[in-house]
Design a protein around this motif. Sequence first.
Motif, PDB file in Angstrom:
ATOM      1  N   LYS A 106       3.639  12.776   2.755  1.00 25.13           N
ATOM      2  CA  LYS A 106       4.730  13.724   2.985  1.00 25.13           C
ATOM      3  C   LYS A 106       4.956  13.924   4.473  1.00 25.13           C
ATOM      4  N   ALA A 107       6.211  14.143   4.820  1.00 18.87           N
ATOM      5  CA  ALA A 107       6.547  14.536   6.183  1.00 18.87           C
ATOM      6  C   ALA A 107       6.120  15.991   6.377  1.00 18.87           C
ATOM      7  N   LYS A 108       6.177  16.450   7.601  1.00 16.17           N
ATOM      8  CA  LYS A 108       5.771  17.835   7.864  1.00 16.17           C
ATOM      9  C   LYS A 108       6.684  18.849   7.184  1.00 16.17           C
ATOM     10  N   ASN A 109       7.900  18.418   6.781  1.00 12.27           N
ATOM     11  CA  ASN A 109       8.801  19.303   6.037  1.00 12.27           C
ATOM     12  C   ASN A 109       8.530  19.234   4.533  1.00 12.27           C
ATOM     13  N   HIS A 110       7.451  18.563   4.139  1.00  9.69           N
ATOM     14  CA  HIS A 110       6.979  18.441   2.749  1.00  9.69           C
ATOM     15  C   HIS A 110       7.773  17.456   1.905  1.00  9.69           C
ATOM     16  N   GLN A 111       8.700  16.719   2.520  1.00  6.80           N
ATOM     17  CA  GLN A 111       9.456  15.705   1.784  1.00  6.80           C
ATOM     18  C   GLN A 111       8.592  14.455   1.644  1.00  6.80           C
ATOM     19  N   VAL A 112       8.564  13.895   0.426  1.00  7.88           N
ATOM     20  CA  VAL A 112       7.796  12.673   0.178  1.00  7.88           C
ATOM     21  C   VAL A 112       8.490  11.506   0.885  1.00  7.88           C
ATOM     22  N   ILE A 113       7.728  10.758   1.680  1.00 10.84           N
ATOM     23  CA  ILE A 113       8.298   9.616   2.395  1.00 10.84           C
ATOM     24  C   ILE A 113       7.692   8.292   1.936  1.00 10.84           C
ATOM     25  N   GLY A 114       6.694   8.347   1.072  1.00 11.66           N
ATOM     26  CA  GLY A 114       6.113   7.123   0.535  1.00 11.66           C
ATOM     27  C   GLY A 114       5.187   7.425  -0.623  1.00 11.66           C
ATOM     28  N   VAL A 115       5.098   6.460  -1.555  1.00 10.62           N
ATOM     29  CA  VAL A 115       4.276   6.603  -2.750  1.00 10.62           C
ATOM     30  C   VAL A 115       3.412   5.353  -2.882  1.00 10.62           C
ATOM     31  N   SER A 116       2.175   5.559  -3.282  1.00  7.89           N
ATOM     32  CA  SER A 116       1.264   4.423  -3.478  1.00  7.89           C
ATOM     33  C   SER A 116       1.437   3.837  -4.876  1.00  7.89           C
ATOM     34  N   ILE A 141       0.808  -1.221   0.000  1.00  2.79           N
ATOM     35  CA  ILE A 141       0.000   0.000   0.000  1.00  2.79           C
ATOM     36  C   ILE A 141       0.840   1.270   0.000  1.00  2.79           C
ATOM     37  N   LEU A 142       2.153   1.130   0.245  1.00  2.00           N
ATOM     38  CA  LEU A 142       3.042   2.292   0.208  1.00  2.00           C
ATOM     39  C   LEU A 142       4.465   1.798   0.002  1.00  2.00           C
ATOM     40  N   THR A 143       5.218   2.494  -0.846  1.00  3.23           N
ATOM     41  CA  THR A 143       6.607   2.136  -1.139  1.00  3.23           C
ATOM     42  C   THR A 143       7.482   3.358  -0.896  1.00  3.23           C
ATOM     43  N   SER A 144       8.649   3.111  -0.336  1.00  2.00           N
ATOM     44  CA  SER A 144       9.576   4.208  -0.047  1.00  2.00           C
ATOM     45  C   SER A 144      10.461   4.512  -1.241  1.00  2.00           C
ATOM     46  N   GLU A 145      11.247   5.553  -1.082  1.00  2.00           N
ATOM     47  CA  GLU A 145      12.341   5.839  -1.997  1.00  2.00           C
ATOM     48  C   GLU A 145      13.482   4.866  -1.696  1.00  2.00           C
ATOM     49  N   MET A 146      14.549   4.942  -2.463  1.00  2.37           N
ATOM     50  CA  MET A 146      15.745   4.146  -2.194  1.00  2.37           C
ATOM     51  C   MET A 146      16.623   4.907  -1.196  1.00  2.37           C
ATOM     52  N   TYR A 147      17.204   4.156  -0.267  1.00  2.00           N
ATOM     53  CA  TYR A 147      18.096   4.718   0.741  1.00  2.00           C
ATOM     54  C   TYR A 147      19.471   4.069   0.619  1.00  2.00           C
ATOM     55  N   VAL A 148      20.518   4.846   0.847  1.00  2.00           N
ATOM     56  CA  VAL A 148      21.885   4.339   0.760  1.00  2.00           C
ATOM     57  C   VAL A 148      22.184   3.366   1.893  1.00  2.00           C
ATOM     58  N   SER A 149      21.627   3.612   3.076  1.00  2.00           N
ATOM     59  CA  SER A 149      21.934   2.753   4.220  1.00  2.00           C
ATOM     60  C   SER A 149      20.657   2.155   4.810  1.00  2.00           C
ATOM     61  N   LYS A 150      20.828   1.047   5.494  1.00  2.00           N
ATOM     62  CA  LYS A 150      19.704   0.408   6.180  1.00  2.00           C
ATOM     63  C   LYS A 150      19.179   1.326   7.282  1.00  2.00           C
ATOM     64  N   ALA A 151      20.080   2.002   7.975  1.00  2.00           N
ATOM     65  CA  ALA A 151      19.665   2.921   9.044  1.00  2.00           C
ATOM     66  C   ALA A 151      18.751   4.019   8.499  1.00  2.00           C
ATOM     67  N   SER A 152      19.069   4.534   7.323  1.00  2.00           N
ATOM     68  CA  SER A 152      18.228   5.571   6.712  1.00  2.00           C
ATOM     69  C   SER A 152      16.853   5.016   6.352  1.00  2.00           C
ATOM     70  N   ALA A 153      16.809   3.790   5.849  1.00  2.00           N
ATOM     71  CA  ALA A 153      15.528   3.158   5.531  1.00  2.00           C
ATOM     72  C   ALA A 153      14.700   2.961   6.796  1.00  2.00           C
ATOM     73  N   LYS A 154      15.358   2.564   7.880  1.00  2.00           N
ATOM     74  CA  LYS A 154      14.649   2.410   9.153  1.00  2.00           C
ATOM     75  C   LYS A 154      14.112   3.752   9.638  1.00  2.00           C
ATOM     76  N   ASN A 155      14.868   4.822   9.424  1.00  2.00           N
ATOM     77  CA  ASN A 155      14.380   6.164   9.768  1.00  2.00           C
ATOM     78  C   ASN A 155      13.164   6.518   8.913  1.00  2.00           C
TER      79      ASN A 155
END
Length: 118
Positions: free
Chosen positions: A72-82, A28-42
């Motif tokens: 979107k996060a409160k800073n308007h950055q997209v954090i997931g796409v359907s 139901i939602l997919t993230s962007e690609m992250y360089v590190s696992k820690a960033s994906a967990k964030n």
Amino acid sequence: MAIGHYELKKAKNGQYYFNLKASNGEIILTSEMYVSKASAKNGIASVQTHSPHEALFELKHSTSKQPYFVLKAKNHQVIGVSEMYNSESAARNGRQSVIKNGSTSDVRDLSEPIHDSI
């Protein structure tokens, strides 16, 4: 009541991403690609925090006029796409599923291969 879960995965290019799945197993939602696992967990933590807030979702249309939404996060950055939907009402139903399932703490790390021991 069944609730969804996150699946944390590693792409062929070595980057990490996650999918939020509903209790029926549908993505139901997919993230962007992250360089590190820690960033994906964030990123997962950000979806958990922001998904209950309907005002942070934006309905959009693809170039082929298919509706989809972004969170979107409160800073308007997209954090997931359907996914792409065949109607705006289906996209709204998808958004409601993310609102319902996004706060789950069930995170399944599928980023590392499983080695069976003999």
